[in-house]
Each structure stands twice: as C-alpha cells, then as structure tokens.
Motif scaffolding. Sequence first.
Motif, PDB file in Angstrom:
ATOM      1  N   MET A 216       1.080  -1.453   0.140  1.00  0.00           N
ATOM      2  CA  MET A 216       0.064  -0.290   0.380  1.00  0.00           C
ATOM      3  C   MET A 216       0.801   1.412  -0.092  1.00  0.00           C
ATOM      4  SD  MET A 216      -3.020  -1.029  -0.110  1.00  0.00           S
ATOM      5  CE  MET A 216      -4.400  -1.663   0.486  1.00  0.00           C
ATOM      6  N   PHE A 217       1.911   1.386   0.812  1.00  0.00           N
ATOM      7  CA  PHE A 217       3.426   2.412   0.617  1.00  0.00           C
ATOM      8  C   PHE A 217       3.522   2.757  -0.789  1.00  0.00           C
ATOM      9  CE2 PHE A 217       7.219   4.241   1.463  1.00  0.00           C
ATOM     10  CZ  PHE A 217       7.436   5.351   2.039  1.00  0.00           C
ATOM     11  N   LEU A 218       3.496   1.027  -0.997  1.00  0.00           N
ATOM     12  CA  LEU A 218       4.811   1.287  -2.184  1.00  0.00           C
ATOM     13  C   LEU A 218       3.711   2.546  -3.684  1.00  0.00           C
ATOM     14  CD1 LEU A 218       6.735  -1.556  -2.781  1.00  0.00           C
ATOM     15  CD2 LEU A 218       7.531   0.072  -2.084  1.00  0.00           C
ATOM     16  N   ASP A 219       2.321   1.423  -3.579  1.00  0.00           N
ATOM     17  CA  ASP A 219       1.435   1.876  -4.226  1.00  0.00           C
ATOM     18  C   ASP A 219       0.668   3.520  -4.274  1.00  0.00           C
ATOM     19  OD1 ASP A 219       1.911  -0.542  -5.697  1.00  0.00           O
ATOM     20  OD2 ASP A 219       0.099  -0.998  -4.213  1.00  0.00           O
ATOM     21  N   LYS A 220       0.972   4.043  -3.382  1.00  0.00           N
ATOM     22  CA  LYS A 220       1.233   5.436  -2.971  1.00  0.00           C
ATOM     23  C   LYS A 220       0.892   6.422  -4.665  1.00  0.00           C
ATOM     24  CE  LYS A 220       1.365   6.777   1.965  1.00  0.00           C
ATOM     25  NZ  LYS A 220       1.855   7.141   3.365  1.00  0.00           N
ATOM     26  N   ALA A 221       1.816   6.213  -4.701  1.00  0.00           N
ATOM     27  CA  ALA A 221       2.348   6.876  -6.243  1.00  0.00           C
ATOM     28  C   ALA A 221       1.546   6.756  -7.279  1.00  0.00           C
ATOM     29  CB  ALA A 221       3.411   6.877  -6.845  1.00  0.00           C
ATOM     30  N   LEU A 222       0.472   6.019  -6.885  1.00  0.00           N
ATOM     31  CA  LEU A 222      -0.772   5.392  -8.097  1.00  0.00           C
ATOM     32  C   LEU A 222      -2.324   5.750  -7.789  1.00  0.00           C
ATOM     33  CD1 LEU A 222       0.072   1.702  -8.275  1.00  0.00           C
ATOM     34  CD2 LEU A 222       0.612   3.945  -9.770  1.00  0.00           C
ATOM     35  N   ASP A 223      -2.237   6.747  -6.694  1.00  0.00           N
ATOM     36  CA  ASP A 223      -3.529   7.105  -6.375  1.00  0.00           C
ATOM     37  C   ASP A 223      -3.805   8.371  -6.756  1.00  0.00           C
ATOM     38  OD1 ASP A 223      -3.911   4.874  -4.770  1.00  0.00           O
ATOM     39  OD2 ASP A 223      -2.950   5.663  -2.803  1.00  0.00           O
TER      40      ASP A 223
END
Length: 223
Positions: A216-223
């Motif tokens: 989830m932390f790594l995917d922050k940039a995808l939000d």
Amino acid sequence: MKTKTGLIVVAVAAIASGCGGLGMFGTQPNTMDAMMAQQNAGNDMINAMMAKQRFQQEMMKNPDLPAWHAQREKMALAVGDRVFDKGFDRVFDSMVTTLATLGCRVNNMERVSGYITASLPELPPEQKEALRKEALAQYAQAKGYPPSVLQRQGPYDIDFDMGAMMERNGGAGLTLSMVKQGARQTKVKLRFDGAYYPRQVEELYKKVWAEVDRQMFLDKALD
C-alpha cells in the motif's frame, strides 16, 4: 586333605563362574532374562508404533481441536478485518501484487465480487518446523497420547508430516474478500483455511498484513 582341597577349589570356581553368568548353572537364567527383556522391548516398540498409527489416523480424520477453533475465531475478529481509505480497484490490485510477492499461488480471482483465493505464504523453514512440533505436541496432549507418540519408533519409522496430511485433506489456503464501502473506502477480510494451529495462523496474519502495508505504501504514487 589333598582331595578335599581339590574339591573345595572346584566348588569355589563353580560358584564364581555361576555368579558371573559363565557357568553351566548361571548361563540359562541370564539367557532367559535377556530373552524376556528383548521380548518386552519388542512389545513396547509394537505398542508405541500402534499408538502412533492411531494418533496419525485420528489427526488425519479431524486435525482441529475445539480450543484451537475458538482461538482462531477470536483472532479473526481481532485482526482478520481491515478497512483501507482507498478505492476498491486500487485495493484489489494491491492485494493481487501482495500475493505475488509472497509467492502465493492464486486459485481464483474475481474482481466483480472482490473474492480471491490462494495458497498460503511460506513461513521461514525453522519457524515452520517449530510450529509443526508445537502443534503436534498440543494435539497429542489434548487427545491423551503420551509424548512418545511423536518420537521415531525404530530406523524405518518416519516423522509425521502435518503439512502433507493437510494437503491430502484438500490443502490449506487463504481467502481475501473485499467490499466497497464508499468511493474511497474498502473493507478487506483475510481468512485462512486448513491452517488449524492458532500460533501458525497468528504468524500468517502478521506476514500477510505486513506485506499488504508495504505494498500500500509503494502504491501511494498510483492514487
């Protein structure tokens, strides 16, 4: 006197020989004792192997315990559900990536229903073996078996493989259920099937949720 002395010497020698188990009179009782001891040891081994076989059959038939079931239910309520302030699709994709990172084999994946089933992640070998031994010892104690039922009974005996037994019973795995609770909120339920020992389930929850948080932390940039 010479004759008497000779008789005395012979008698003493015979007694000493008998006490040492080497004479004519001492050999038979010692041999019988050895045979009886060997027979008793053989009977003990047979009884131990029969007890081990009963134990294995009982665990294959029902590998769960009521106390274990109750502990898992409490654990599921305490740590099995998480709510993420992210959209459904983002959470779903993150969960799929998490399972791949953990090396889980995905068996079923439905985005519409938010339902994913997969194999269990692997725990470290030493931890897995320690948990296996703990589980077997607790199960044996709960069922009234002696600790010796878990020991090897001779050179041709094999260790009881709890994991293989579970695979024969249909295997173990995990289930992820995701429900949209709003445009930016998704609830995730994580459950484990075929994993009975509570300590193992606890470690599996820790492993999966830790990887979920990392993803989830790594995917922050995808939000």
